[in-house]
Write an enzyme that holds these catalytic residues in place. Structure first.
Site, PDB file in Angstrom:
ATOM      1  N   SER A   1      35.778  -3.009  10.952  1.00 46.10           N
ATOM      2  CA  SER A   1      36.731  -4.050  11.278  1.00 46.10           C
ATOM      3  C   SER A   1      36.460  -4.741  12.614  1.00 46.10           C
ATOM      4  O   SER A   1      37.034  -5.787  12.879  1.00 46.10           O
ATOM      5  CB  SER A   1      38.140  -3.459  11.294  1.00 46.10           C
ATOM      6  OG  SER A   1      38.236  -2.461  12.303  1.00 46.10           O
TER       7      SER A   1
ATOM      8  N   LYS B   1      38.133  -6.234  21.359  1.00 49.75           N
ATOM      9  CA  LYS B   1      38.750  -6.417  20.042  1.00 49.75           C
ATOM     10  C   LYS B   1      40.246  -6.681  20.217  1.00 49.75           C
ATOM     11  O   LYS B   1      40.874  -6.108  21.126  1.00 49.75           O
ATOM     12  CB  LYS B   1      38.502  -5.119  19.242  1.00 49.75           C
ATOM     13  CG  LYS B   1      38.946  -5.114  17.793  1.00 49.75           C
ATOM     14  CD  LYS B   1      38.527  -3.789  17.146  1.00 49.75           C
ATOM     15  CE  LYS B   1      38.924  -3.671  15.696  1.00 49.75           C
ATOM     16  NZ  LYS B   1      38.475  -2.395  15.089  1.00 49.75           N
TER      17      LYS B   1
ATOM     18  N   SER C   1      34.324   1.544  12.032  1.00 53.40           N
ATOM     19  CA  SER C   1      34.472   0.146  12.458  1.00 53.40           C
ATOM     20  C   SER C   1      33.742  -0.270  13.726  1.00 53.40           C
ATOM     21  O   SER C   1      33.723  -1.450  14.043  1.00 53.40           O
ATOM     22  CB  SER C   1      35.948  -0.194  12.618  1.00 53.40           C
ATOM     23  OG  SER C   1      36.493  -0.433  11.357  1.00 53.40           O
TER      24      SER C   1
HETATM   25  N1  GLN Z   1      36.542   0.487   6.698  1.00 53.50           N
HETATM   26  C1  GLN Z   1      37.428   1.545   7.045  1.00 53.50           C
HETATM   27  C2  GLN Z   1      38.837   1.197   6.640  1.00 53.50           C
HETATM   28  O1  GLN Z   1      39.039   0.158   6.130  1.00 53.50           O
HETATM   29  C3  GLN Z   1      37.343   1.853   8.494  1.00 53.50           C
HETATM   30  C4  GLN Z   1      38.063   0.906   9.358  1.00 53.50           C
HETATM   31  C5  GLN Z   1      38.032   1.296  10.804  1.00 53.50           C
HETATM   32  O2  GLN Z   1      37.205   2.111  11.228  1.00 53.50           O
HETATM   33  N2  GLN Z   1      38.964   0.754  11.539  1.00 53.50           N
HETATM   34  O3  GLN Z   1      39.737   1.925   6.824  1.00 53.50           O
END
Ligand code: GLN
Length: 486
Positions: A154, A79, A178
């Site tokens: 994400s 990532k 994520s």
């Molecule tokens: N969807 C969650 C957020 O927007 C988690 C994102 C993540 O785990 N980086 O914060």
């Protein structure tokens, strides 16, 4: 079957028997990238030449009969939140569009030491804020099962790359889900380790008390291999845990007879699609018939997890993102007639809408007069949740719950409704608040041929337990994946 469709552990065995070469494995993924990337959009940066060179080096080692790690030379993506020395690291943000880190994250350094072939850096929601990868400043990644649907987020680029065979495995990060949510949406395995299991050094910070890197792979065996490779104490991350790393592969293939799996009483499944619920209960039945005991446990405050997270995470983000001031690195506004104008101009031009929203929410919740009402209250809830999980794990080995309330939704379906988007995390977030490990594995497919994930949580540092149970379920289900859209 093409090489890119096999998990790493199979390919490793085959190359050690002299059936195939590492170069052929990497070339298979490169070909797949060339054939599909313009439609899937998994990557922000590709390092294909480097990957191929690395594969050749590993093949030479094999010829020399040197000891090599199963991950050596294997085509893996990471990532774009992991700093990679000399390779662009944008974190999905315009702010870091031209940023090239002068240092390497611990995770990628560990993989480098083992000799992996880095294919490139994957697309993500800007600063890891989001659940669909639509918040990337650069491109929208598509779900390989249906190109009209999101891959989750994400770590959506990592998930799409693995699901489509562009990469054999990938690394993601999980702050609120994520790794697990995109894994669930794309029919792969994703594991969020215990907070502190994997070093955060060199990760671009979002919410530091939750951020944790985790593997995303085709199957549970590869997850065990990759998790072991990236885990361990690191004196550059004060929150990394000074405990030995187990041999996670030893947990595969262990019977689950007598293990206790908790299901949460009062867990609100009303937001779940019928098909997701059906798959969840079917998966539980399989575990039961394999000898596990399913018992009810209580986590009374689980319903408050989303609210607590969406206070604490933006608070930490607003503070972490203070470093983007147009002075130190990244984008710099041309408006430099005053320091304030430089800050404002750089932040205005560099950050996207969701990031600005989170900074505003976090700054508000931390401001004098509101701090106790929001931040402190959210932390109290977090403490309650932690102790409720702690108590539950005195009586059960793992807790099962769906990974997400629905299968992958359509691109654009939720972009105008942040709250609806946040509710996607309803089943993943409590593991981050409690700091405990969680895994999502493919549990089944909807009538529309979209993947559905099954989630298992375990107590602090008990990754081995969920690997054991997940492997058992994976072997019993032996799912035949529907064909991809591409
Ligand atoms: N969807 C969650 C957020 O927007 C988690 C994102 C993540 O785990 N980086 O914060």
């Amino acid at each position: 079957m093409s090489l890119y469709q096999s998990p790493i552990h199979h390919l490793h065995q085959r190359r050690m028997q002299g059936e195939i070469t590492t170069q052929e494995i990497v070339e298979s993924c490169i070909q797949r990238i060339e054939d599909t990337e313009d439609q899937i959009n998994s990557f922000l940066t590709l390092t294909l030449d480097q990957a191929l060179e690395q594969a050749k080096k590993i093949d030479q080692k094999i010829l020399n009969k040197d000891d090599i790690h199963p991950l050596a030379g294997m085509p893996i993506a990471i990532k774009d939140v992991f700093s990679t020395k000399g390779i662009a690291t944008t974190c999905g943000s315009k702010y870091l569009k031209d940023y090239v880190p002068p240092f390497e994250s611990t995770v990628s350094e560990k993989l480098n030491t083992l000799g992996y072939s880095l294919l490139g850096k994957t697309n993500m929601d800007e600063f890891a804020m989001g659940s669909s990868t639509e918040n990337s400043a650069f491109k929208v990644t598509k779900n390989p099962y249906n190109l009209d649907h999101v891959p989750g987020g994400s770590s959506g680029g990592s998930a799409a790359a693995v699901a489509s065979g562009q990469a054999l495995a990938a690394m993601g990060t999980d702050t609120g889900g994520s790794v697990r949510q995109p894994a669930a949406f794309t029919g792969i395995v994703g594991l969020k380790p215990t907070y502190g299991r994997v070093s955060r050094w060199g990760l671009v910070a979002y919410a530091s008390s939750f951020d944790q890197a985790g593997p995303m792979t085709q199957d549970v065996t590869d997850t065990a291999i990759l998790l072991e490779a990236v885990s361990g104490f690191d004196n550059r991350d004060a929150t990394s845990l000074q405990v030995d790393v187990p041999n996670y592969s030893e947990y595969l293939n262990q019977p689950i007879t007598g293990l206790k799996i908790g299901i949460i009483k009062d867990l609100d499944l009303s937001a779940c699609d019928e098909e997701v619920k059906t798959i969840y209960f079917q998966n539980l039945d399989v575990l039961k018939s394999n000898g596990a005991e399913i018992t009810e446990i209580e986590i009374p405050n689980i319903k408050d997890a989303i609210a607590a997270y969406y206070i604490i995470a933006p608070c930490e983000a607003s503070s972490n993102l203070g470093r983007y001031d147009g002075v130190r690195y990244g984008l710099r506004s041309k408006e430099i007639d005053s320091l304030k104008a430089l800050y404002e101009g750089s932040r205005e031009a560099g950050f996207g809408k969701e990031v600005k929203l989170r900074i505003l929410l976090g700054t508000f919740a931390l401001s004098a007069g509101y701090y106790d009402a929001y931040y402190i209250k959210a932390q109290k809830l977090q403490n309650l949740l932690r102790s409720q999980f702690h108590k539950a794990f005195k009586t059960v080995d793992a807790i099962a719950l769906p990974a997400t309330p629905t299968a992958a939704f359509k691109i654009g379906e939720m972009t105008n409704d942040p709250l609806q988007m946040y509710l996607n995390d309803v089943f993943t977030i409590s593991a981050n608040l409690a700091g405990i490990p969680g895994i999502s594995i493919p549990g089944g497919f909807t009538r529309d041929q979209l993947p559905v994930g099954f989630q298992l949580l375990a107590g602090h540092l008990n990754e081995g337990k969920i690997i054991q149970i997940a492997y058992n379920l994976e072997s019993s289900l032996n799912l035949i994946k529907p064909s991809l859209a591409i």
